[in-house]
Design an enzyme around this catalytic site. Structure first.
Site, PDB file in Angstrom:
ATOM      1  N   SER A  63      35.077  45.657  32.561  1.00  0.00           N
ATOM      2  CA  SER A  63      35.216  45.958  33.932  1.00  0.00           C
ATOM      3  C   SER A  63      36.393  46.604  34.385  1.00  0.00           C
ATOM      4  O   SER A  63      36.653  46.803  35.400  1.00  0.00           O
ATOM      5  CB  SER A  63      35.261  44.586  34.566  1.00  0.00           C
ATOM      6  OG  SER A  63      33.764  44.032  34.572  1.00  0.00           O
ATOM      7  N   LYS A  66      35.794  49.372  36.937  1.00  0.00           N
ATOM      8  CA  LYS A  66      35.760  49.126  38.375  1.00  0.00           C
ATOM      9  C   LYS A  66      36.880  49.799  39.114  1.00  0.00           C
ATOM     10  O   LYS A  66      36.602  50.192  40.335  1.00  0.00           O
ATOM     11  CB  LYS A  66      35.509  47.438  38.771  1.00  0.00           C
ATOM     12  CG  LYS A  66      34.153  46.924  38.150  1.00  0.00           C
ATOM     13  CD  LYS A  66      34.146  45.700  38.571  1.00  0.00           C
ATOM     14  CE  LYS A  66      32.799  44.964  38.237  1.00  0.00           C
ATOM     15  NZ  LYS A  66      32.476  44.845  36.890  1.00  0.00           N
ATOM     16  N   SER A 120      35.338  40.977  39.966  1.00  0.00           N
ATOM     17  CA  SER A 120      34.449  41.594  39.237  1.00  0.00           C
ATOM     18  C   SER A 120      32.878  41.331  39.528  1.00  0.00           C
ATOM     19  O   SER A 120      32.238  41.203  38.538  1.00  0.00           O
ATOM     20  CB  SER A 120      34.799  41.260  37.811  1.00  0.00           C
ATOM     21  OG  SER A 120      34.843  42.484  36.817  1.00  0.00           O
TER      22      SER A 120
END
Length: 298
Positions: A63, A66, A120
């Site tokens: 993640s 992101k 997340s």
């Protein structure tokens, strides 16, 4: 009396300079250990690399992806107040993974970005990418184009969430990405929110979110930007800007076995800056590193 005050002030300045010199002299990279497979520590004020370990090995980044997703959304200058929807195709793009968000509901683009960065939320990144000019494929292309413009030569993005293990990079490249992201006020704000409530429509409901970084949740560290990541194949990852000993640090740790290991590594880095020695990591962590490195380099 005036002369006495001036002498005291001069003494304090000299003492501070002396302490700073002592600390600087103790920054021997032989005296720092981290449990993560890859580490990169940068002083953002001087742009000096303080420590790096296995920083050019390409590996999944989970993640941490992101952060790039957020930059691409903000670069497009789309309205953060505009409502975006969450659809079945978004669910499919996160491999039908769990999300508390109800299909068909809406949330503002800014709020979707907020919960994607701080908590997340994978479904939010899929929805953001789909509702980008040109659609999802154009969004992924923009992610890779942005990476190339930042000199991230060992980075590839294939989705907007980081759930695909083919999203790969290096600690050195992630450092470049976070340096760029630190110039975006919204990324700094959204990624460092300890807790947040998002209000959805169609139907109306609300969901509470917490930050995935324990150092942000606890509010004991001065954190200016934060993103965590986790996949089985990627381990636990962390990218963070924080202040330690008067330094503005950018810390990247990739692939740690334990959930709290990135936090432990941040603590070890802090201890190294304060005392000149980080302390040791466990034998199990060293064994994990050895195993992963043999896989990643063969």
């Amino acid at each position: 009396m005036v002369l006495f005050r001036q002498l005291n002030r001069l003494f304090a300045i000299c003492l501070a300079m002396s302490i700073s010199t002592v600390h600087a002299s103790k920054l021997n990279t032989d005296n720092i250990q981290t449990a993560s497979v890859s580490t990169y520590v940068t002083d953002l004020d001087t742009n000096k690399t303080l420590f790096q370990k296995n920083s050019d090995i390409v590996m999944p980044i989970a993640s941490l992806t992101k952060v790039m997703t957020a930059m691409v959304v903000l670069d497009a200058k789309l309205s953060l107040g505009e409502a975006i929807s969450f659809e079945k195709i978004d669910k499919e793009r996160i491999y039908n993974g769990y999300s508390r968000i109800r299909m068909g509901s809406t949330l503002s683009r800014g709020e979707a970005l907020h919960i994607a960065l701080m908590s997340s939320e994978n479904l939010a990144t899929a929805a953001l990418a789909r509702q980008y000019p040109g659609g999802y494929d154009a969004f992924i292309e923009a992610m890779n184009s942005k990476a190339k413009s930042l000199g991230m030569k060992d980075t590839v993005f294939v989705d907007s969430s980081g759930l695909d293990p083919n999203n790969v990079s290096t600690a050195a490249d992630i450092t470049k990405m976070v340096k760029a992201a630190y110039k975006y006020p919204k990324i700094k704000e959204y990624s460092t929110t300890p807790v947040h409530t998002a209000y959805f429509k169609k139907p109306r409901y609300k969901l509470g979110y917490t930050n995935t970084n324990a150092l942000v949740r606890g509010q004991k560290w001065n954190v200016g930007l934060s993103k965590t990541g986790y996949l089985d194949i990627a381990g636990h990852c962390l990218a963070m800007v924080t202040h330690v000993e008067g330094r503005q640090l950018l810390i990247v740790t990739l692939d740690a076995y334990g959930k709290l290991t990135p936090v432990g590594d941040a603590g070890r880095i802090k201890k190294w800056l304060q005392s000149g020695n980080s302390g040791k990591v466990s034998e199990s962590a060293m064994h994990y590193q050895k195993q992963k490195l043999s896989t990643l380099t063969n």
